[in-house]
Motif scaffolding. Structure first.
Motif, PDB file in Angstrom:
ATOM      1  N   LYS A   7      38.422  36.334  42.769  1.00 18.89           N
ATOM      2  CA  LYS A   7      37.668  35.425  41.885  1.00 18.89           C
ATOM      3  C   LYS A   7      38.968  35.753  40.421  1.00 18.89           C
ATOM      4  CE  LYS A   7      32.760  36.680  42.878  1.00 18.89           C
ATOM      5  NZ  LYS A   7      31.620  36.731  42.892  1.00 18.89           N
ATOM      6  N   TYR A  36      40.031  36.241  37.688  1.00 17.94           N
ATOM      7  CA  TYR A  36      39.673  37.728  36.061  1.00 17.94           C
ATOM      8  C   TYR A  36      40.539  37.450  34.666  1.00 17.94           C
ATOM      9  CZ  TYR A  36      42.960  40.995  38.820  1.00 17.94           C
ATOM     10  OH  TYR A  36      44.055  41.453  39.530  1.00 17.94           O
ATOM     11  N   ARG A  93      45.669  36.088  32.418  1.00 11.79           N
ATOM     12  CA  ARG A  93      44.825  36.187  33.566  1.00 11.79           C
ATOM     13  C   ARG A  93      44.995  35.734  35.215  1.00 11.79           C
ATOM     14  NH1 ARG A  93      39.237  34.136  33.977  1.00 11.79           N
ATOM     15  NH2 ARG A  93      38.586  32.241  34.883  1.00 11.79           N
ATOM     16  N   LYS A 126      39.969  45.793  32.755  1.00 11.20           N
ATOM     17  CA  LYS A 126      39.680  44.374  33.440  1.00 11.20           C
ATOM     18  C   LYS A 126      38.552  43.984  33.396  1.00 11.20           C
ATOM     19  CE  LYS A 126      39.404  42.813  38.320  1.00 11.20           C
ATOM     20  NZ  LYS A 126      39.190  43.555  39.697  1.00 11.20           N
TER      21      LYS A 126
END
Length: 271
Positions: free
Chosen positions: A29, A31, A83, A270
């Motif tokens: 995913k 992040y 990103r 994060k």
């Protein structure tokens, strides 16, 4: 004959979903991360001769400025936002403040005519030139000279980089080399010195220099060496290199290409 019956035991087979099998990777995913850091900078520059000096000084300006100026301890601080697009590929940008300090040995200043027709002593640096009018003595005439003592030269700038990174990760450690470009905005230029003749001394400050560009572009490369403390927080060692693609000067006696080696320390969150 009587029929013979054979009892066959039944077996139940439990097939686990693929994602729960040991050794399979979880779906990645994307992040975001945010890093705050500070760095110690070893700043230098490459010089090339440019326009002739009109102060009456016939020496090689490139060599003379190289011998006269010495870079001192400098620093940067900033916030980077990244990103992580895939397990390996990422993009990052941010805002960085830098202060570059240069010590300048004494030099002779010569009186020249400015664009507005007035006459003043011209003070030359690798970043550009300024004009000084002493508060003592007679008004200068073209060709007159006066002595400037040791000086402190500071450049402050704001940089906005954009870099692409590639991440290698193992357990809590990761290494992310990155390359890109940075647009740099010079926000403040200052030279502090003292001028003197046989009878007088005067402290002067030159705010702003002619013959320099307020915006320039640099090539940037860095390596983010990261150690994960937990799921959210990490600490970083951030060595980097910056090199100006074009000169920061225009119509000065030299073309100046600043570059620096930086070692920074930071903390990353994060989310």
């Amino acid at each position: 004959k009587k029929p013979v019956f054979i009892n066959v035991p039944s077996f139940a087979i439990n097939v686990s979903p693929v994602q729960n099998r040991p050794g399979t990777k979880k779906k990645f995913k994307p992040y975001w991360t945010m890093t705050a850091y500070g760095s110690n900078d070893w700043a230098q520059y490459q010089l090339d001769n440019d326009v002739p000096d009109n102060t009456g000084n016939q020496q090689d300006e490139k060599e003379e400025i190289s011998q006269r100026e010495k870079h001192e301890s400098s620093f940067s601080a900033g916030i980077m936002v990244a990103r992580q697009l895939t397990r390996h590929i990422g993009l990052k940008t941010g805002i960085i403040y830098s202060n570059t300090a240069i010590g300048i040995s004494p030099q002779e200043m010569y009186a020249v005519k400015k664009t507005d027709g007035s006459i003043a002593y011209k003070y030359i640096t690798s970043s550009g030139y300024g004009f000084v009018k002493p508060g003592f003595g007679l008004p200068p005439a073209i060709g007159d000279s006066i002595r400037a003592m040791e000086a402190q030269h500071n450049l402050q700038m704001i940089s906005i980089p954009l870099l692409a990174s590639y991440k290698f990760e193992k357990n809590r450690f990761s290494v992310s080399p990155a390359v890109g470009l940075s647009v740099n905005f010079i926000t403040s230029v200052k030279v502090k010195t003292e001028i003197t003749d046989a009878l007088n001394k005067e402290a002067v400050t030159i705010n702003g220099l002619d013959g320099m560009r307020n915006i320039f572009t640099s090539f940037v490369a860095d390596v983010n060496l990261q150690y994960k403390l937990n799921k959210r927080w990490s600490i970083n060692l951030l060595p980097s290199l910056k090199y100006a693609i074009g000169p920061i000067t225009k119509s000065n006696v030299v073309k100046t290409f600043p570059y620096s080696f930086n070692v920074g320390f930071g903390i990353t969150y994060k989310f």
